[in-house]
Design a protein around this motif. Sequence first.
Motif: not given
Length: 195
Positions: A172-195
């Motif tokens: 399901p799409q929500l689970q796909q998003y949760i899996q994506h958020f767990k990857t280091p690449q996405i976490q780094h991108l989120i960090g860059v956006v906030f910075v």
Amino acid sequence: DTLFLSRFGHEYLAYMYVGTALVVSTVAFIYGSLIGRLSIIRLISLSIVFLIAMLIFLRLGLLFTWDGVLIAAYFIGDLTVHIPIMLFWTFAVFLFEPRQAKRLFGFIGAGGTLGCIVVGFIVKPISVEFGTPALIILIIALLTCFVMLVVALSRTESHRFLSPNGKKKPLPQLQQYIQHFKTPQIQHLIGVVFV
């Protein structure tokens, strides 16, 4: 932006940025939910037809003097930038093998940037000569070329777009998003956006 700023002051741009984020995020969410249900070629074709229809309605709406059309022009302008980019890179993922992608995606991105620079110089003379709304016709023509190229490439490279046998049922799409958020690449991108 030009159409919007012809009637509204720059102080309204802050509200438009928030509105654009909501509109583009909603469209991206819908796109993400459809990507597993439709073939990529069908999804691209439907998305471009939807965008062209919006541009045609916008061009017709500009014949009237209602200011709401200029607000719509702003949002449709942003969708016209973001939707083809999403579609292009999704198509490229299917078209290129990982080794090809690693070698070519940098050149493709640089080509896109160079294209934007060149087009930036071309836009002004066209809009001065024919008016800003005439650019909508040019955009419709370019989007039509894009979908024609996608269809042509999908026929010549059809083996790349076949789904493998025994493919797992998508999450399901929500689970796909949760899996994506767990990857280091996405976490780094989120960090860059906030910075």
